[in-house]
Design a protein around this motif. Structure first.
Motif, PDB file in Angstrom:
ATOM      1  N   PHE A 223       0.921  -0.911   0.001  1.00 13.42           N
ATOM      2  CA  PHE A 223       0.002   0.478   0.334  1.00 13.42           C
ATOM      3  C   PHE A 223       0.776   1.453   0.013  1.00 13.42           C
ATOM      4  O   PHE A 223       0.470   1.910  -0.794  1.00 13.42           O
ATOM      5  CB  PHE A 223      -0.895  -0.191   1.373  1.00 13.42           C
ATOM      6  CG  PHE A 223      -1.681  -1.280   0.905  1.00 13.42           C
ATOM      7  CD1 PHE A 223      -2.307  -1.405   0.462  1.00 13.42           C
ATOM      8  CD2 PHE A 223      -1.721  -1.949   2.554  1.00 13.42           C
ATOM      9  CE1 PHE A 223      -3.199  -2.985   0.036  1.00 13.42           C
ATOM     10  CE2 PHE A 223      -2.681  -3.120   2.916  1.00 13.42           C
ATOM     11  CZ  PHE A 223      -3.659  -3.265   1.280  1.00 13.42           C
ATOM     12  N   ALA A 224       2.271   1.336   0.831  1.00 10.72           N
ATOM     13  CA  ALA A 224       2.622   1.929   0.853  1.00 10.72           C
ATOM     14  C   ALA A 224       3.121   2.285  -0.423  1.00 10.72           C
ATOM     15  O   ALA A 224       3.112   3.314  -1.120  1.00 10.72           O
ATOM     16  CB  ALA A 224       4.044   1.694   2.396  1.00 10.72           C
ATOM     17  N   THR A 225       3.907   1.036  -1.188  1.00 10.56           N
ATOM     18  CA  THR A 225       4.462   1.544  -2.585  1.00 10.56           C
ATOM     19  C   THR A 225       3.901   2.152  -3.676  1.00 10.56           C
ATOM     20  O   THR A 225       4.202   3.211  -3.976  1.00 10.56           O
ATOM     21  CB  THR A 225       4.893   0.174  -2.630  1.00 10.56           C
ATOM     22  OG1 THR A 225       6.010  -0.438  -1.489  1.00 10.56           O
ATOM     23  CG2 THR A 225       5.722   0.490  -4.037  1.00 10.56           C
ATOM     24  N   ALA A 226       2.261   1.874  -3.340  1.00 14.34           N
ATOM     25  CA  ALA A 226       1.515   2.430  -4.579  1.00 14.34           C
ATOM     26  C   ALA A 226       1.253   3.590  -4.591  1.00 14.34           C
ATOM     27  O   ALA A 226       1.109   4.121  -4.749  1.00 14.34           O
ATOM     28  CB  ALA A 226      -0.161   1.339  -4.543  1.00 14.34           C
ATOM     29  N   ILE A 227       0.804   3.986  -3.094  1.00 11.74           N
ATOM     30  CA  ILE A 227       1.027   5.351  -3.061  1.00 11.74           C
ATOM     31  C   ILE A 227       2.168   5.890  -3.391  1.00 11.74           C
ATOM     32  O   ILE A 227       1.911   7.193  -3.815  1.00 11.74           O
ATOM     33  CB  ILE A 227       0.234   5.782  -0.865  1.00 11.74           C
ATOM     34  CG1 ILE A 227      -0.349   4.998  -1.083  1.00 11.74           C
ATOM     35  CG2 ILE A 227       0.619   7.196  -1.290  1.00 11.74           C
ATOM     36  CD1 ILE A 227      -0.923   5.200   0.521  1.00 11.74           C
ATOM     37  N   GLN A 228       3.111   5.966  -2.707  1.00  9.08           N
ATOM     38  CA  GLN A 228       4.920   5.982  -3.450  1.00  9.08           C
ATOM     39  C   GLN A 228       4.307   6.570  -4.638  1.00  9.08           C
ATOM     40  O   GLN A 228       5.041   7.321  -5.090  1.00  9.08           O
ATOM     41  CB  GLN A 228       5.648   5.396  -2.472  1.00  9.08           C
ATOM     42  CG  GLN A 228       6.193   5.945  -1.137  1.00  9.08           C
ATOM     43  CD  GLN A 228       8.081   5.718  -0.813  1.00  9.08           C
ATOM     44  OE1 GLN A 228       8.019   4.593  -1.408  1.00  9.08           O
ATOM     45  NE2 GLN A 228       8.061   6.183  -0.524  1.00  9.08           N
ATOM     46  N   LYS A 229       4.309   5.786  -5.281  1.00  6.71           N
ATOM     47  CA  LYS A 229       4.010   5.312  -7.301  1.00  6.71           C
ATOM     48  C   LYS A 229       3.856   6.336  -7.630  1.00  6.71           C
ATOM     49  O   LYS A 229       3.654   6.607  -8.484  1.00  6.71           O
ATOM     50  CB  LYS A 229       4.310   3.906  -7.636  1.00  6.71           C
ATOM     51  CG  LYS A 229       4.930   2.965  -7.814  1.00  6.71           C
ATOM     52  CD  LYS A 229       5.120   1.920  -7.955  1.00  6.71           C
ATOM     53  CE  LYS A 229       6.828   1.120  -8.492  1.00  6.71           C
ATOM     54  NZ  LYS A 229       6.179  -0.732  -8.600  1.00  6.71           N
ATOM     55  N   HIS A 230       2.200   6.349  -6.991  1.00  4.36           N
ATOM     56  CA  HIS A 230       0.744   6.789  -7.958  1.00  4.36           C
ATOM     57  C   HIS A 230       1.182   8.118  -7.537  1.00  4.36           C
ATOM     58  O   HIS A 230       1.301   9.213  -9.357  1.00  4.36           O
ATOM     59  CB  HIS A 230      -0.473   6.695  -7.716  1.00  4.36           C
ATOM     60  CG  HIS A 230      -1.503   6.924  -7.752  1.00  4.36           C
ATOM     61  ND1 HIS A 230      -1.662   6.664  -9.304  1.00  4.36           N
ATOM     62  CD2 HIS A 230      -2.650   8.333  -7.555  1.00  4.36           C
ATOM     63  CE1 HIS A 230      -2.529   7.469  -9.438  1.00  4.36           C
ATOM     64  NE2 HIS A 230      -3.034   8.241  -8.581  1.00  4.36           N
ATOM     65  N   PHE A 231       1.900   8.914  -6.496  1.00  5.19           N
ATOM     66  CA  PHE A 231       1.659  10.526  -6.435  1.00  5.19           C
ATOM     67  C   PHE A 231       3.381  10.497  -6.361  1.00  5.19           C
ATOM     68  O   PHE A 231       3.322  11.968  -6.107  1.00  5.19           O
ATOM     69  CB  PHE A 231       1.171  10.528  -5.159  1.00  5.19           C
ATOM     70  CG  PHE A 231      -0.196  10.838  -4.691  1.00  5.19           C
ATOM     71  CD1 PHE A 231      -0.797  11.469  -5.729  1.00  5.19           C
ATOM     72  CD2 PHE A 231      -0.509   9.546  -4.266  1.00  5.19           C
ATOM     73  CE1 PHE A 231      -1.940  10.867  -5.613  1.00  5.19           C
ATOM     74  CE2 PHE A 231      -1.866   8.935  -4.503  1.00  5.19           C
ATOM     75  CZ  PHE A 231      -2.562   9.946  -4.672  1.00  5.19           C
ATOM     76  N   ASN A 232       4.408   9.896  -7.438  1.00  6.12           N
ATOM     77  CA  ASN A 232       5.570  10.180  -7.656  1.00  6.12           C
ATOM     78  C   ASN A 232       6.751  10.686  -6.294  1.00  6.12           C
ATOM     79  O   ASN A 232       7.135  12.020  -6.828  1.00  6.12           O
ATOM     80  CB  ASN A 232       5.935  11.238  -8.318  1.00  6.12           C
ATOM     81  CG  ASN A 232       6.929  11.630  -9.231  1.00  6.12           C
ATOM     82  OD1 ASN A 232       7.870   9.817  -9.186  1.00  6.12           O
ATOM     83  ND2 ASN A 232       7.426  12.565  -9.765  1.00  6.12           N
ATOM     84  N   LEU A 233       6.330   9.590  -4.907  1.00  3.32           N
ATOM     85  CA  LEU A 233       7.028  10.486  -3.869  1.00  3.32           C
ATOM     86  C   LEU A 233       8.139   9.375  -3.291  1.00  3.32           C
ATOM     87  O   LEU A 233       8.822   8.345  -3.997  1.00  3.32           O
ATOM     88  CB  LEU A 233       6.268  10.097  -2.824  1.00  3.32           C
ATOM     89  CG  LEU A 233       4.507  10.617  -2.807  1.00  3.32           C
ATOM     90  CD1 LEU A 233       3.290  10.722  -1.559  1.00  3.32           C
ATOM     91  CD2 LEU A 233       4.633  12.277  -3.090  1.00  3.32           C
TER      92      LEU A 233
END
Lengths: 175, 382
Positions: free
Chosen positions: B122-132
């Protein structure tokens, strides 16, 4: 932050088989044995990080449900499907009533753990912090070896060991 | 250590009672209950087929269930915060089961990729999606995980380790949890009734909630309106039993006490306690005792939201934190759905109906988990 009175422990879990509680009983004994006072104060916190705790038992419980039906699955190991189970098991064994935290993942969690140890020490919530890195290899779950390693940090000790959190990170990097 | 006042500037949810914060809040105030019968659970042979789930049509199908729930909730939160985020934003996630379906598929023989199954997905998906690329932490502290994530994110902002944090919790519906709770006889056969004399157990739910945290100063600099203050997170551990809470409620009370002490406020300043209120015999009794011991005879109002929403595991305290913020914004204590009668020995005051107050300053968000993991997070009015 200077870390005081460090006691390192390590246990090989690469061939771990049998009852899960017996495995963690041994881990708790290893941790107790490395700590000079043996008995931990109530203000002991556990900060455990793991990439895979709970995985083996999650798959196993659902296999059991598929075989016997959800209404007849054996719930005995259900608590072990939770990643938090090893840390809470250790807390129970060591009578550690301080903050009990499980982080999913690897050593990238160390900066967060460092921040919490500092915070919880400043809030007078902990006298001892136990940092644990757990990687399971129960019944061959992981191709890499399984292990449980870590360090007991006595926060209120009266002398300092010349170690920093960076050095601690190096310890966790060496598997 | 640098100290900042940490505030909430945006919130987003995906829940069985609404996929926007306003929709969820209105449904809670209208005392709606998300629990309903599900044909698939009955067909699959579960003892109870009642649960609080999101309907599939409300979840985008272009990714896994948990990831999509997380991304939609974070999008809402960022939109409300009206913030253009930098790459150094921190991501703090709490979850119990991770992407549960991946473990269920592995049991049927499909290869298991841990990176797509455990909570880090989940953290990885959020990072990838929002370019973090900022710090992340994923808390596997079961049913208290949302509180842990929000508390850790607030501390990271306070210490200056991150300027802005995305923090929350989620759990997509888990058949593994369903079978585990059901076979452990922890589930109610009909409805979850927090703190009720006839309570029979918990009810499984699912959901996601995320909040944007940043310093008060930062929000004002951006000319936006902060929604609430995040106080301190109090933690403790029963160290008592694998599943049961200690019936003396002492360590639950210690978590509350630790939150009050660290935030620097008195129990009398708390207007509402958003209780864990799982609806189980043992947990509700221990929690009532803990609240009584810390808050005494002050009659601080207590609500349990799991009667309305079920128990969404790692998402529960995050969703409840969002409702805490709404409560402060509207000076309204939300109701305890399905609660009818308090046991005579509980010594607490339940809000069975919505209750409007003249003013609310602080609310306490409580969440406990298997293994005696206790958390209490203070949330205050700006």
């Amino acid at each position: 932050m200077k870390l005081q009175n460090l006691y390192f422990f390590q246990q090989d879990l690469s061939d771990a088989e049998g009852d899960i509680t017996e495995i963690f009983d041994e881990v708790a004994e290893t941790i107790s044995a490395c700590y000079s006072k043996n008995t931990f104060p109530a203000k002991t916190a556990i900060y455990l990080f793991t990439p895979d705790a709970g995985v083996y038992h999650s798959v196993g419980l659902w296999e059991n449900a598929l075989e016997h039906g959800p209404d007849f699955a054996n719930p005995r190991d259900f608590p072990w499907t939770l990643a938090s189970c090893p840390a809470s098991f250790l807390a129970r064994s060591l009578k550690a009533h301080g903050p009990n935290t499980t982080f999913i993942g690897g050593i990238e969690n160390l900066p967060q753990i460092e921040e919490w140890i500092q915070l919880h020490a400043a809030q007078d919530l902990i006298e001892v912090a136990i940092v644990v890195h757990l990687q399971n290899n129960f019944y061959g779950l992981n191709p890499a070896t399984g292990f449980c390693k870590g360090v007991v940090i006595s926060i209120g000790a009266d002398y300092e060991v010349n170690a920093s959190f960076e050095e601690l990170t190096q310890f966790f990097l060496k598997s | 250590m640098r100290k900042e006042v940490v505030v909430v500037s945006g919130m987003g949810v995906m829940t069985p009672l609404g996929n926007t914060v306003e929709q969820l809040w209105q449904n809670i105030l209208q005392q709606k209950c998300a629990a309903k019968h599900w044909d698939d659970l009955e067909t699959e042979g579960f003892r109870t087929s009642i649960a609080c789930r999101l309907t599939d049509s409300t979840i985008p199908q272009d990714g896994t269930r948990g990831q999509m729930m997380a991304l939609r909730a974070v999008e809402q939160a960022l939109k409300q915060a009206n913030i253009e985020i930098n790459r150094d934003v921190g991501v703090f996630v709490g979850t119990t089961m991770g992407e549960s379906f991946a473990f269920e598929e592995a049991a049927s023989g499909k290869p298991l990729d841990l990176s797509k199954a455990t909570g880090t997905v989940f953290a990885t998906a959020i990072q990838k999606h929002f370019n973090l690329e900022g710090p992340t932490a994923v808390f596997g502290t079961a049913c208290a995980a949302g509180n842990y994530a929000i508390g850790a994110a607030a501390q990271a902002v306070r210490s200056g380790r991150v300027k802005v944090a995305i923090a929350g919790g989620l759990d997509p519906f888990s058949r593994i949890a369903m079978v585990g709770f059901s076979r452990s006889r922890a589930m109610t056969p009909d409805f979850c009734r927090p703190f009720d004399v006839n309570r029979k157990g918990m009810q499984l739910g699912e959901g996601a909630a995320f909040l944007i945290l940043e310093s008060y100063e930062n929000v004002l600099k951006r000319k936006e309106a902060p929604l609430a203050i995040i106080g301190e997170l109090g933690l403790s551990c029963d160290a008592y039993h694998q599943t049961k809470p200690n019936e003396d409620g002492y360590e639950m009370g210690q978590a509350m006490h630790n939150a009050l002490k660290a935030t620097g406020i008195k129990s009398g300043q708390v207007n509402w306690i958003c209780a864990h209120g799982s609806g189980t015999i043992a947990s509700d009794a221990a929690e009532a005792l803990a609240i009584h011991n810390i808050f005494g005879e002050r009659n601080t109002l207590v609500s349990g939201l799991k009667g309305a929403l079920g128990h969404s595991l790692g998402a529960a305290t995050a969703i409840e934190a969002v409702i805490c913020v709404q409560s402060l914004l509207h000076n309204t204590v939300p109701p305890t759905v399905n609660h009818i009668e308090l046991p005579s020995d509980f010594g607490i005051k339940i809000a069975a109906e919505p209750f409007k107050m003249e003013n609310m300053d602080w609310v306490l968000n409580c969440g406990y988990a298997f293994g005696g993991i206790n958390s209490a997070l203070l949330i205050g009015k700006v």
